[in-house]
Write a protein that holds these residues in place. Sequence first.
Motif, short mmCIF file in Angstrom:
data_model
loop_
_atom_site.label_atom_id
_atom_site.label_comp_id
_atom_site.label_asym_id
_atom_site.label_seq_id
_atom_site.Cartn_x
_atom_site.Cartn_y
_atom_site.Cartn_z
N MET A 1 -12.77 -2.92 1.31
CA MET A 1 -12.65 -4.89 1.05
C MET A 1 -13.92 -4.67 -0.44
O MET A 1 -15.15 -4.63 0.41
CB MET A 1 -11.69 -5.25 1.81
N ARG A 2 -13.36 -5.15 -1.13
CA ARG A 2 -14.67 -5.36 -2.04
C ARG A 2 -14.60 -6.67 -2.80
O ARG A 2 -13.24 -6.52 -2.74
CB ARG A 2 -14.83 -4.28 -3.02
N ILE A 3 -15.45 -7.43 -2.34
CA ILE A 3 -15.53 -8.98 -3.44
C ILE A 3 -16.31 -9.11 -4.52
O ILE A 3 -17.93 -8.71 -4.17
CB ILE A 3 -15.47 -10.30 -2.46
N GLY A 46 -8.96 -3.96 -2.36
CA GLY A 46 -8.82 -3.11 -1.31
C GLY A 46 -8.48 -1.13 -1.79
O GLY A 46 -9.69 -1.05 -1.01
N ASP A 47 -8.79 -1.01 -3.11
CA ASP A 47 -8.74 0.17 -3.45
C ASP A 47 -9.21 0.30 -4.61
O ASP A 47 -9.22 1.62 -5.41
CB ASP A 47 -7.54 0.23 -4.08
N GLU A 149 1.95 -8.41 -3.71
CA GLU A 149 2.27 -6.89 -4.17
C GLU A 149 1.21 -6.55 -4.48
O GLU A 149 0.59 -7.21 -5.49
CB GLU A 149 3.25 -6.77 -4.75
N ARG A 150 1.09 -4.99 -4.51
CA ARG A 150 -0.11 -4.21 -5.67
C ARG A 150 -1.60 -4.26 -5.18
O ARG A 150 -2.85 -3.74 -5.60
CB ARG A 150 -0.31 -4.08 -7.34
N ALA A 151 -1.89 -5.59 -3.56
CA ALA A 151 -3.22 -5.97 -2.99
C ALA A 151 -3.21 -4.47 -2.48
O ALA A 151 -3.50 -4.98 -1.34
CB ALA A 151 -2.93 -6.37 -3.20
N THR A 152 -3.20 -2.98 -2.39
CA THR A 152 -3.04 -1.97 -1.54
C THR A 152 -4.56 -2.39 -0.77
O THR A 152 -5.89 -2.61 -1.26
CB THR A 152 -3.11 -0.70 -2.42
N GLY A 153 -4.72 -2.05 0.39
CA GLY A 153 -5.16 -2.41 1.30
C GLY A 153 -6.13 -3.88 2.03
O GLY A 153 -6.35 -3.56 2.96
N LEU A 154 -5.09 -4.76 1.57
CA LEU A 154 -5.46 -6.31 1.75
C LEU A 154 -4.50 -6.88 2.59
O LEU A 154 -3.19 -6.65 2.74
CB LEU A 154 -6.19 -7.22 0.21
N ASN A 190 -9.63 -0.83 8.59
CA ASN A 190 -10.61 -1.41 9.43
C ASN A 190 -10.68 -2.70 10.07
O ASN A 190 -11.58 -3.13 10.92
CB ASN A 190 -11.99 -0.88 8.62
N GLY A 191 -9.88 -3.77 9.52
CA GLY A 191 -10.04 -4.68 10.37
C GLY A 191 -10.92 -6.14 9.74
O GLY A 191 -10.79 -7.11 10.73
#
Length: 304
Positions: A1-3, A46-47, A149-154, A190-191
Amino acid sequence: MRIRVLGAAAGGGFPQWNCNCPNCDGLRKGSIRAQARTQSSIAVSGDNEHWVLFNASPDVLQQLRSFPELQPGRALRDTAIAAIVLIDAQIDHTTGLYMLREHRQPWPVWCTPGVREDLSVGNPLFGVLGHYAGIDWHEVPLAGAFSIERATGLGFEALSLTSNAPPYSPHRDRPQPGDNIGVSLINTKNGKRVFYAPGLGEMEPHVWAAMERADCVLVDGTLWTDDEMIRLGASQKTSRAMGHLPQSGAGGMLEWLDRLPATTRKVLIHINNTNPILDEDSPQRASLNAHGIEVAFDGMEIEL
């Protein structure tokens, strides 16, 4: 996850256009060591392809230009923004939606029913945008997780914060759950968790529980003292009356952050132009450093 922190300042930005407080005057004259900041907003992915924008500040166009990844250029008209989440209905968190009106389809906007009401009745922004791209509204639930939707991995979990609705709200001074929210951002691979709350006026048990679970907290850094604005002659309201827990003093944010585990990353965001922590050589900034607390800046990145 990148912010990505797009904007780290409170309403008005830093320096504020009409302010000559020691910080704003010092930054303009170059007499203090500080960085200019735009109004509070973050982007989360997330991607590294699809991004969720949290708040649309009046500075949104400047913020998008400063982060080219939000414009991937795959077509004549394009954006990497998959959705927009509104923390509240305040002007400094929503006005940027006007600047995004050229979108080719209705914007997926996530907010609570109360915020939707404020932006449909008190300040009919949603109605105006109906003449342009329009809004595809999704309700932010105040209990349980939700996905975008489309927020893969989040993954996302919202909770209500004690606050007040904007001055134009039909329920101003009659607080309702959902006027202002905090959100846990979750890396589903990864939680890892980040708790994001740019406006936090009271440390309630459910808020503290969310902060204790987080690997990083990105929380309200608006004012250093409760009477900061009053002492400067900039306002007649205390920090708490404006819905912001001050950093210093009994029960302030520093006391709470000190109670978190040493492994928790602690970052302040939504920093008012009057806050002495903006001066990187101030004793207040030194105090934050001693407590292991960071000050968000435009362009800051957090990865978990």
